[in-house]
Write an enzyme that holds these catalytic residues in place. Sequence first.
Site, PDB file in Angstrom:
ATOM      1  N   HIS A   1       0.839  -1.211   0.000  1.00 16.13           N
ATOM      2  CA  HIS A   1       0.000   0.000   0.000  1.00 16.13           C
ATOM      3  C   HIS A   1       0.872   1.258   0.000  1.00 16.13           C
ATOM      4  CE1 HIS A   1      -3.170  -2.541   2.335  1.00 16.13           C
ATOM      5  NE2 HIS A   1      -3.639  -2.369   1.110  1.00 16.13           N
TER       6      HIS A   1
ATOM      7  N   LYS B   1     -16.283  -6.884   5.587  1.00 14.99           N
ATOM      8  CA  LYS B   1     -15.322  -7.692   6.330  1.00 14.99           C
ATOM      9  C   LYS B   1     -15.222  -7.156   7.766  1.00 14.99           C
ATOM     10  CE  LYS B   1     -12.441  -7.453   2.173  1.00 14.99           C
ATOM     11  NZ  LYS B   1     -11.215  -6.824   1.663  1.00 14.99           N
TER      12      LYS B   1
ATOM     13  N   ARG C   1      -1.823  -6.282  -7.827  1.00 13.91           N
ATOM     14  CA  ARG C   1      -0.700  -7.136  -7.438  1.00 13.91           C
ATOM     15  C   ARG C   1      -0.456  -8.227  -8.465  1.00 13.91           C
ATOM     16  NH1 ARG C   1      -3.306  -8.128  -1.714  1.00 13.91           N
ATOM     17  NH2 ARG C   1      -4.963  -8.335  -3.228  1.00 13.91           N
TER      18      ARG C   1
ATOM     19  N   SER D   1      -3.071  -7.556   3.312  1.00 15.87           N
ATOM     20  CA  SER D   1      -3.363  -7.369   4.738  1.00 15.87           C
ATOM     21  C   SER D   1      -3.781  -8.702   5.348  1.00 15.87           C
ATOM     22  CB  SER D   1      -4.481  -6.339   4.911  1.00 15.87           C
ATOM     23  OG  SER D   1      -4.088  -5.098   4.393  1.00 15.87           O
TER      24      SER D   1
HETATM   25  O1  PNS Z   1      -8.663  -2.730   0.415  1.00 16.28           O
HETATM   26  P1  PNS Z   1      -9.880  -3.331  -0.212  1.00 16.28           P
HETATM   27  O2  PNS Z   1     -10.703  -4.053   0.828  1.00 16.28           O
HETATM   28  O3  PNS Z   1      -9.571  -4.179  -1.414  1.00 16.28           O
HETATM   29  O4  PNS Z   1     -10.747  -2.075  -0.726  1.00 16.28           O
HETATM   30  C1  PNS Z   1     -11.977  -2.271  -1.347  1.00 16.28           C
HETATM   31  C2  PNS Z   1     -12.726  -0.933  -1.456  1.00 16.28           C
HETATM   32  C3  PNS Z   1     -12.878  -0.285  -0.090  1.00 16.28           C
HETATM   33  C4  PNS Z   1     -11.946   0.022  -2.347  1.00 16.28           C
HETATM   34  C5  PNS Z   1     -14.101  -1.221  -2.095  1.00 16.28           C
HETATM   35  O5  PNS Z   1     -14.730  -2.258  -1.410  1.00 16.28           O
HETATM   36  C6  PNS Z   1     -15.004   0.005  -2.071  1.00 16.28           C
HETATM   37  O6  PNS Z   1     -14.756   0.957  -2.779  1.00 16.28           O
HETATM   38  N1  PNS Z   1     -16.040  -0.071  -1.238  1.00 16.28           N
HETATM   39  C7  PNS Z   1     -16.988   0.999  -1.044  1.00 16.28           C
HETATM   40  C8  PNS Z   1     -18.253   0.715  -1.831  1.00 16.28           C
HETATM   41  C9  PNS Z   1     -17.983   0.985  -3.292  1.00 16.28           C
HETATM   42  O7  PNS Z   1     -17.719   2.110  -3.682  1.00 16.28           O
HETATM   43  N2  PNS Z   1     -17.988  -0.061  -4.110  1.00 16.28           N
HETATM   44  C10 PNS Z   1     -17.586   0.077  -5.497  1.00 16.28           C
HETATM   45  C11 PNS Z   1     -18.735  -0.015  -6.424  1.00 16.28           C
HETATM   46  S1  PNS Z   1     -18.927  -1.701  -6.846  1.00 16.28           S
END
Ligand code: PNS
Length: 167
Positions: A17, A41, A90, A128
């Site tokens: 990150h 989660k 990744r 993570s």
């Molecule tokens: O670090 P992560 O868990 O891979 O991040 C995922 C994240 C937070 C970027 C994604 O789940 C997200 O943007 N969630 C908020 C809801 C949203 O905007 N979803 C995207 C439209 S499908």
Amino acid sequence: MTRAVYPGSFDPVTKGHLDVIERSAALVDELIVAVLKNNAKTPLFSVEERVKMLEDVTRHIPNVRVESFCGLSVEFARQRGAKALVRGLRAVTDFEYELQMAQTNRSLQPEIDTLFFATELNYAYISSTIVKEVASYGGDISGFVPPLIADQVYDKIASLKDKEGNV
Ligand code: PNS
């Protein structure tokens, strides 16, 4: 001012990150690292702890700001006047989910694009989830997260373990 938002769970922030934060911050005037509050989660760290950890490890990058948010990433980005979302890729296994998310976000807010950063090869296997898994068995996570974060992961896991040593 060119602003981008890097959304994620950051539970906890990894060296992968941090690499994406440093590289994307170098391309914009301001990068907002945005920690999702309402994630499906169950996180190891509270949102306040994750924000604080990110602030601590990004202190050397003057144009990085850390915030938490609820709801849609792209809506948060729009409210902050950002032109782009930042995500790290990744491996090819990330691609399908990330593409779907980028396309959904683009249909929701066509004026906000997603910028993908190919993760530095050394960090390509780090997540993570892997950090928490290794730490829960007492493994060495110093190669995966900044030193300050490693201590906090061990402390948090120790505080959650019961007498039998189960998390
Ligand atoms: O670090 P992560 O868990 O891979 O991040 C995922 C994240 C937070 C970027 C994604 O789940 C997200 O943007 N969630 C908020 C809801 C949203 O905007 N979803 C995207 C439209 S499908």
